[in-house]
Design an enzyme around this catalytic site. Structure first.
Site, PDB file in Angstrom:
ATOM      1  CG  LEU A 162       0.382  -8.110   2.390  1.00 24.32           C
ATOM      2  CD1 LEU A 162       0.119  -9.626   2.982  1.00 24.32           C
ATOM      3  CD2 LEU A 162       1.728  -8.237   1.960  1.00 24.32           C
ATOM      4  CE  LYS A 163      -1.550  -3.066  -5.442  1.00 28.08           C
ATOM      5  NZ  LYS A 163      -2.477  -2.155  -5.784  1.00 28.08           N
ATOM      6  CG  ASP A 188      -5.371  -2.914  -3.099  1.00 26.14           C
ATOM      7  OD1 ASP A 188      -6.371  -2.792  -3.307  1.00 26.14           O
ATOM      8  OD2 ASP A 188      -4.415  -1.956  -3.954  1.00 26.14           O
ATOM      9  CG  ASN A 190      -5.789  -3.193  -7.244  1.00 24.94           C
ATOM     10  OD1 ASN A 190      -4.451  -3.815  -6.929  1.00 24.94           O
ATOM     11  ND2 ASN A 190      -5.820  -2.162  -7.344  1.00 24.94           N
ATOM     12  CD  GLU A 213      -6.724   0.168  -1.484  1.00 30.15           C
ATOM     13  OE1 GLU A 213      -6.372   0.965  -2.645  1.00 30.15           O
ATOM     14  OE2 GLU A 213      -5.558  -0.300  -0.774  1.00 30.15           O
ATOM     15  CE  LYS A 262      -4.395   4.146  -5.640  1.00 23.84           C
ATOM     16  NZ  LYS A 262      -4.498   2.839  -6.584  1.00 23.84           N
TER      17      LYS A 262
END
Length: 374
Positions: A162-163, A188, A190, A213, A262
């Site tokens: 889930l953002k 996450d 960000n 995250e 990434k």
């Protein structure tokens, strides 16, 4: 290999549905593809940069410019060109890891195609299929979020990410956990939070998340270490991990217990493999993150996700998670897994008609005459 030149191609693919994070909302994916042409084979790479410098300082138009003006010409005089020689040749140019990664990947793809070796074999993959998670963007309401998550679980995805951002965090996480029970669930951020938000972020602890995250700024390793000491939820780093050395520093500081790799963010798959090895040596699990890749980037990511230290499902979702029509043959979810390509190189090639239909710009960058590597 002798390098003839490099084609830099911009494509635009409409997303199946808008994808919103704390960086903004995407409805169309603009991607930069790199095609390396040598005397023996062609190779493909994909740049993960977005249309604006929001996730990182890179963006597609800047990547195209730095590739054209500096990075491709820097390979012209490299003797015995192969992927391992790309990073040293590009090292004088600061930053631009995603552009460098795309170029290195294309060279590696061409080299492996010549030798008949797959990406997975070259990197050290140990699985034929990899478990897949899905990243769920910020929705307009919690009911809409629950509907989206239900759809992905019904499709077979094994992990939900889930953002989150300030104002959209504890309640959506709570709602998903209460509705769907003991699923693999992570959040996450960000970089959307600050050190002062530690008390608030601790409210996520009761929901048994796999990880939280990148809650803080990418350059705030100390803040992440302090936060990690206050939360029971494991901290995972994404934007902070730009190299194997950065990973080693973060682990030594106690700033993370999990790492998202990434390849574009770290400069390519060779550095991604080194990060994997550093983390494995310290008992830190890794997983492969995603950047809304087309089939070109997705194919290479699947090889990375099949490494032994990738112990959590990654963001290597099926093609139809994002695109109605991918530029390669689509990757399809089977029992929550995607197959790792076994063909030479990345194992896929763009479909010419589809590629041409979504192309908005191309530029051919020749190697200067007389400067071919021997």
């Amino acid at each position: 290999m002798k390098l003839s030149g490099v084609e830099i191609r911009t494509v635009e693919l409409p997303l199946v549905s808008p994808f919103r994070t704390s960086f903004g909302t995407e409805t169309v994916r603009e991607a930069l593809l790199v095609r390396v042409v040598t005397d023996e084979a062609e190779g493909w790479g994909e740049c993960g940069a977005g249309t604006a410098p929001l996730y990182s300082s890179e963006y597609t138009h800047a990547a195209a410019d730095v590739l054209t003006r500096f990075l491709v010409p820097a390979l012209a005089g490299v003797p015995g060109l192969d992927a391992h020689r790309v990073a040293p040749a590009l090292a004088p140019f600061k930053g631009h890891r995603m552009a460098k990664a795309a170029l290195e990947t294309a060279v590696l793809d061409a080299d492996l195609r010549v030798r008949g070796v797959s990406f997975g074999h070259a990197l050290g993959a140990v699985r034929e299929t990899v478990p897949c998670g899905v990243s769920v963007g910020i929705t307009e309401s919690i009911p809409a979020l629950l509907d989206a998550v239900a759809g992905y679980l019904d499709a077979g995805y094994l992990r939900i990410k889930l953002k989150i951002e300030p104002g959209w965090d504890v309640e959506p996480v709570r709602a998903v956990r209460e509705r769907f029970g003991d699923i693999l669930l992570q959040a996450d951020a960000n970089t959307a939070y600050r050190r002062a938000d530690a008390r608030h972020l601790a409210h996520l602890d009761p929901f048994d998340l796999l990880l939280l995250e990148q809650p803080l700024a990418e350059d705030d390793l100390i803040g992440h270490a302090e936060l990690a000491a206050r939360l029971t939820t494991p901290i995972c780093l994404d934007e902070s991990i730009v190299s194997a050395r950065a990973a080693a520093d973060a682990i030594a500081l106690g700033a993370c217990r999990v790492v998202n790799i990434k390849p574009g963010r770290v400069g390519g798959y060779l550095e991604a493999r080194r990060i994997h090895d550093v983390c494995a040596a310290h008992g830190v699990p890794v997983w492969c993150g995603g950047m809304l890749e087309t089939g070109v980037g997705r194919a290479a990511n699947l090889a990375l996700a099949a490494l032994p230290g990738c112990l959590l499902p990654g963001d290597t979702s099926a093609s139809d998670r994002y695109y109605r029509t991918d530029i390669t043959a689509p990757f399809r979810l089977v029992d929550g897994h995607l197959a790792v390509p076994t063909g030479p190189g990345i194992g896929v090639t763009p479909i010419p008609d589809v590629l041409e239909a979504v192309t908005t710009a191309t530029k051919w960058v020749p190697v200067p005459a007389g400067c071919h590597p021997s």
